[in-house]
Design an enzyme around this catalytic site. Structure first.
Site, PDB file in Angstrom:
ATOM      1  N   GLU A   1       6.184  -8.928  -3.597  1.00  0.00           N
ATOM      2  CA  GLU A   1       5.058  -8.313  -4.310  1.00  0.00           C
ATOM      3  C   GLU A   1       3.902  -9.306  -4.451  1.00  0.00           C
ATOM      4  OE1 GLU A   1       4.676  -5.193  -4.907  1.00  0.00           O
ATOM      5  OE2 GLU A   1       6.688  -4.777  -4.172  1.00  0.00           O
TER       6      GLU A   1
ATOM      7  N   HIS B   1      -2.717  -3.704  -0.705  1.00  0.00           N
ATOM      8  CA  HIS B   1      -1.434  -4.275  -1.126  1.00  0.00           C
ATOM      9  C   HIS B   1      -0.301  -3.690  -0.263  1.00  0.00           C
ATOM     10  CE1 HIS B   1       1.778  -5.360  -4.106  1.00  0.00           C
ATOM     11  NE2 HIS B   1       2.302  -4.236  -3.635  1.00  0.00           N
ATOM     12  N   GLU B   2      -0.320  -2.378  -0.060  1.00  0.00           N
ATOM     13  CA  GLU B   2       0.732  -1.737   0.753  1.00  0.00           C
ATOM     14  C   GLU B   2       0.686  -2.230   2.204  1.00  0.00           C
ATOM     15  OE1 GLU B   2       3.079  -0.165  -0.632  1.00  0.00           O
ATOM     16  OE2 GLU B   2       2.099  -0.070  -2.582  1.00  0.00           O
TER      17      GLU B   2
ATOM     18  N   HIS C   1       2.403  -5.478   2.537  1.00  0.00           N
ATOM     19  CA  HIS C   1       3.858  -5.394   2.721  1.00  0.00           C
ATOM     20  C   HIS C   1       4.200  -5.269   4.204  1.00  0.00           C
ATOM     21  CE1 HIS C   1       5.398  -5.426  -1.296  1.00  0.00           C
ATOM     22  NE2 HIS C   1       4.721  -4.368  -1.685  1.00  0.00           N
TER      23      HIS C   1
ATOM     24  N   ASP D   1       0.218  -8.819  -2.958  1.00  0.00           N
ATOM     25  CA  ASP D   1      -0.961  -8.997  -3.811  1.00  0.00           C
ATOM     26  C   ASP D   1      -1.912 -10.024  -3.198  1.00  0.00           C
ATOM     27  OD1 ASP D   1      -0.227  -7.154  -5.688  1.00  0.00           O
ATOM     28  OD2 ASP D   1       0.380  -8.595  -7.225  1.00  0.00           O
TER      29      ASP D   1
END
Ligand SMILES: [Zn+2]
Length: 410
Positions: free
Chosen positions: A354, A276-277, A280, A358
């Site tokens: 977000e 997930h990070e 980003h 995801d």
């Protein structure tokens, strides 16, 4: 406009904001007992659920009490000419406007920090302690305070001194210089915050060899992402709550995992959080956020430059001659409705990011592991499973747990 009218406009803005925030909090609190959505059933067992209900209620009451205290002291300060008194005091030390500004804000910031310290003490050592979250020692609490003040004095004071000086030199054009300064500072901090500031408060160690590192490396290889900087931070020094974040870009990019996250989650769940990070980063959220904050800063400084020299602003706060620091205070309040709107927009954008992160984790790793990690993290922080949708729109930088799970299951 006459100064008295402006004074009451400022008071009006403060009161309306207080009433609005209080209303939204109350609305949210009315939904604490809503039925838990099907997707989220089983996260808490009965006792944990009761505990989470209690936690929400205690926090709600506490924040209501502290915001009533805060607006009362603010209004008293306004009605008893607090700004004029502090201004007089600052003027008695020097004739130099940079020094006056520094003393003026030094007194105001320090005094309001002292006033709010009992609240943060209570929050940490009574509320968080009672629910088993607190790991902060009294010594860490005091040291954090002192380090915070020193940092504020050096960094905040330095920036403020420069901006005041730019204003002195260039008056109407100062906003361009101030904008350049803050933009440079924002980018610099994004790149070096982890190296320069975090070590003052926490220990960071490179992720050690082992099962987790191997799993992360194999994921990084699969997506062709160079991940040399994975650090574990000792978040457990202060709280049991877990977190992870991405910072920097280019050669300075790094992922920071809280030690509490590593304790709470299984290996594949941690890789899912990491995916997930990485999402980003891959979706360029770091750069977009930086750019947006730079644009917003420019806009704010521009508006400030139009208003700050206005004599009425100073007179509204009981000061007879126009001065930069008083203008800045009045501007801060006048601008707050606009910043409410920009923060609404920034939160909406952040929630959108977000979802994208995801989705990246779902695509490149797996949805199931991310779902179970999100559930565990919510459970371990006793988070609210049934927030009101307006409260979410205003305050949430992340979609709700339910929204994220539904999106991941799509
Ligand atoms: Zn995220």
């Amino acid at each position: 406009m006459n100064p008295t009218t402006l004074f009451y406009i400022l008071i009006g803005i403060i009161i309306v904001k207080f009433l609005f925030d209080t209303y939204i909090d109350a609305l949210n609190s009315k939904h604490y007992n809503d039925e838990i959505p099907n997707e989220l059933k089983g996260i808490y067992d009965k006792n944990e659920y009761l505990k989470s209900q209690e936690y929400k209620k205690v926090n709600y009451k506490f924040s209501l009490f502290s915001s009533i205290f805060s607006i009362t002291t603010t209004l008293l300060f306004f009605f008893f000419d607090g700004f004029a008194i502090v201004d007089n005091l600052a003027q008695s030390f020097s004739n130099n406007s940079v020094i006056i500004t520094l003393i003026f804000f030094g007194i105001i910031v320090f005094a309001s920090d002292i006033l709010t310290t009992p609240f943060s003490y209570y929050k940490t050592f009574v509320i968080e302690e009672k629910f088993g979250f607190n790991k902060t020692s009294k010594k860490t609490f005091v040291l954090d305070k002192i380090k915070g003040w020193v940092m504020m004095a050096i960094v905040g004071g330095g920036l403020l001194a420069l901006i005041t000086w730019f204003y002195q030199l260039t008056t109407t054009n100062f906003w361009l210089y101030a904008w350049a300064l803050i933009s440079f500072f924002t980018i610099f901090m994004n790149l070096f915050y982890s190296k320069l500031i975090v070590p003052l408060f926490n220990k960071q160690t490179p992720l050690e060899e082992g099962e987790l590192k191997t799993a992360i490396e194999s994921f990084a290889n699969k997506i062709g992402f160079k991940l040399n900087n994975i650090f574990v931070i000792d978040g457990s020094k202060r709280s049991t709550k877990a977190n992870a974040y991405f910072s920097g870009f280019g050669t300075q990019k790094r992922i920071t995992l809280f030690d509490t996250l590593i304790n709470d989650l299984e290996t594949n769940e941690i890789v899912a959080v990491l995916a997930h990070e990485v999402g980003h980063y891959k979706r360029k959220h770091i750069i977009y956020n930086l750019l947006l904050s730079i644009i917003l800063t420019g806009f704010t400084f521009y508006i400030l430059s139009l208003l700050v020299g206005n004599l009425t602003l100073s007179q509204a706060l009981g000061v007879e001659s126009a001065s930069f620091h008083i203008g800045l205070i009045a501007f801060g309040i006048l601008y707050s409705p606009i910043s409410e709107i920009t923060s609404l927009f920034m939160n909406a954008l952040s929630r959108k990011f977000e979802y994208q992160a995801d989705n990246y984790a779902k695509e490149k790793f797996e949805a199931k592991a991310l779902i179970s990690s999100l559930k565990k993290l919510s459970k371990n922080s006793l988070s609210n499973l049934t927030p009101h949708h307006l409260y979410v729109k205003i305050h949430y930088s992340h979609p709700t747990l339910l929204q994220r799970i539904l999106n991941l299951k799509k």
